[in-house]
Motif scaffolding. Sequence first.
Motif, PDB file in Angstrom:
ATOM      1  N   LEU A 149       0.823  -1.211   0.000  1.00  0.00           N
ATOM      2  CA  LEU A 149       0.000   0.000   0.000  1.00  0.00           C
ATOM      3  C   LEU A 149       0.859   1.264   0.000  1.00  0.00           C
ATOM      4  N   LEU A 150       2.000   1.199   0.696  1.00  0.00           N
ATOM      5  CA  LEU A 150       2.848   2.383   0.811  1.00  0.00           C
ATOM      6  C   LEU A 150       3.547   2.721  -0.501  1.00  0.00           C
ATOM      7  N   ARG A 151       3.498   1.789  -1.477  1.00  0.00           N
ATOM      8  CA  ARG A 151       4.046   2.095  -2.803  1.00  0.00           C
ATOM      9  C   ARG A 151       3.067   2.914  -3.632  1.00  0.00           C
ATOM     10  N   VAL A 152       1.823   2.945  -3.200  1.00  0.00           N
ATOM     11  CA  VAL A 152       0.822   3.767  -3.887  1.00  0.00           C
ATOM     12  C   VAL A 152       1.019   5.203  -3.415  1.00  0.00           C
ATOM     13  N   ARG A 153       1.442   6.063  -4.331  1.00  0.00           N
ATOM     14  CA  ARG A 153       1.867   7.409  -3.949  1.00  0.00           C
ATOM     15  C   ARG A 153       0.748   8.203  -3.294  1.00  0.00           C
ATOM     16  N   SER A 154      -0.469   8.097  -3.812  1.00  0.00           N
ATOM     17  CA  SER A 154      -1.587   8.851  -3.247  1.00  0.00           C
ATOM     18  C   SER A 154      -1.883   8.391  -1.823  1.00  0.00           C
ATOM     19  N   TYR A 155      -1.711   7.076  -1.575  1.00  0.00           N
ATOM     20  CA  TYR A 155      -1.993   6.542  -0.248  1.00  0.00           C
ATOM     21  C   TYR A 155      -0.913   6.963   0.754  1.00  0.00           C
ATOM     22  N   SER A 156       0.370   6.751   0.408  1.00  0.00           N
ATOM     23  CA  SER A 156       1.451   7.101   1.336  1.00  0.00           C
ATOM     24  C   SER A 156       1.471   8.602   1.627  1.00  0.00           C
TER      25      SER A 156
ATOM     26  N   VAL B 204      -6.985   2.418  -3.327  1.00  0.00           N
ATOM     27  CA  VAL B 204      -6.971   1.196  -2.509  1.00  0.00           C
ATOM     28  C   VAL B 204      -8.038   0.242  -3.032  1.00  0.00           C
ATOM     29  N   THR B 205      -7.664  -1.013  -3.256  1.00  0.00           N
ATOM     30  CA  THR B 205      -8.616  -1.999  -3.768  1.00  0.00           C
ATOM     31  C   THR B 205      -9.553  -2.449  -2.652  1.00  0.00           C
ATOM     32  N   PRO B 206     -10.733  -2.975  -2.997  1.00  0.00           N
ATOM     33  CA  PRO B 206     -11.645  -3.479  -1.966  1.00  0.00           C
ATOM     34  C   PRO B 206     -11.020  -4.568  -1.104  1.00  0.00           C
ATOM     35  N   GLN B 207     -10.102  -5.368  -1.673  1.00  0.00           N
ATOM     36  CA  GLN B 207      -9.454  -6.432  -0.900  1.00  0.00           C
ATOM     37  C   GLN B 207      -8.514  -5.866   0.166  1.00  0.00           C
ATOM     38  N   GLN B 208      -8.045  -4.648  -0.031  1.00  0.00           N
ATOM     39  CA  GLN B 208      -7.132  -4.014   0.924  1.00  0.00           C
ATOM     40  C   GLN B 208      -7.834  -2.976   1.792  1.00  0.00           C
TER      41      GLN B 208
END
Length: 468
Positions: free
Chosen positions: A255-262, A383-387
């Motif tokens: 998840l932390l590789r997703v720039r918008s999320y981190s 973020v995907t529904p699985q995460q």
Amino acid sequence: MLAVLLTAMFMAQFDFFVVNVAAPSISHDLRAGPVMLELTMGGYAFAYASGLITGGRLGDMFGYRRLYLVGMVAFAGASLLCGIAQCPWELVVARLLQGVTGALMVPQVLAIITSAFTPKQRPRALAWFGVAGGLGSVSANVLGALMLDANVFGLGWRTIFLVNLPVAGVAVAFARRRLPVLTPSRRQRLDPLGAVGIACAIALLLVPLALGNDQHWPLWTWFCMAASVPVGALTLWWERVLAARSGGAVLDLTLLRVRSYSCGVAAGAAFLAYFASFMFALSQFLQVGRGYSALGAGLLVTSSAVMFSSSSLVSSRLVPKYGLGVVVVGGFVTVAGLLSLVLQLRIWGAGAPLAGVVASVMVTGAGNGAVLPQLIGASLVAVTPQQAGVGSGLLNTAQQFGSSAGVSVIGSVFFAIAGPIDSTGKAQGVHYAHAMQVAGLIDAALALIVTALMAYNKRMSDRINASH
């Protein structure tokens, strides 16, 4: 469905802040000293923050609806134990349980919003999520003071905990009928070692921050904070190893590789550090520095809640059209409101005109409402529904950690400048006005960092949209 979900968020935030209002009554009734009061307030924050990621993972494993129901019932049970506590230690233990049970139900709120709402519905749902959290935070002073003044059945401070029972009963009744049953797409496994490592790392940092100022920062506080670094590093190493071997890590580091999320996680931690510390310092300044009652100070803060709610709903309609630029503008509005308050205190000190103080607080509230709900939405957009469960748990953990650290660190600076409470109102007011100035400047710097992070997020989002 949304009303049921937001009840959990409101309750968790309300119970985090309301104890500040009841602390003098609790101290008198249970003969609790300063350390026990710190544990009563900080214990909930620690247990809540350390359990959110695991609560999110459990939702991914066993279903968000089931964990919401279990968490809500358990939260009501813990609230009952708080309400019937007969000594300080009983209350501290009950507050720890309350934090743990809150961590079970709250991640499911964002997880269900992310999984069950359509992309078109999600921005408004997340805006309401921000409204519920903000109102739970800022209304705790007012509603808590009203409950203490009412003293229903002579229960006094116990009412602030026991009121959760009927609210939870109604929420559970509607949740069983309205919340969807979402089946996990793949079988997840629990990671007890990772969960313990996360809890220990957070405890080693938050407990010294919560108790250090009152204890005059003894050696053990510095040792614990230093130890949190290797414990956190070892936990992250274990999570990487587990993910590479067989999966099931409690922290989904991808998840932390997703720039918008981190970027959103960092901005959320910084924003809540500002928000919680500002509300705390403002309450102290109004009650001690200017001599207002708890109810009077709470009513003044209500003006911020009104602007927060209005701005949240307006920005939720503007973001689909104008994007994250709305959030960046909201960040600058927040900074402007904080600096205007600092300027008034610089000119007039504790005697700053009430109308000017209220105006600055309202401007700040309007900026907060444009930032916080949309910040959450921008963090979870990829973020995907699985995460969804672990993603919302990590985001909430960062925000809760920011709240606790902000109150502890900036609160320590505030009291170091304000000095001990004395009998000379004029001198006391001068010191508290100066302390509020310094706290306001630090908070303005944090709000500016949030604005910069969201501007960067907007730039990356614009690039992606242009390439598509």
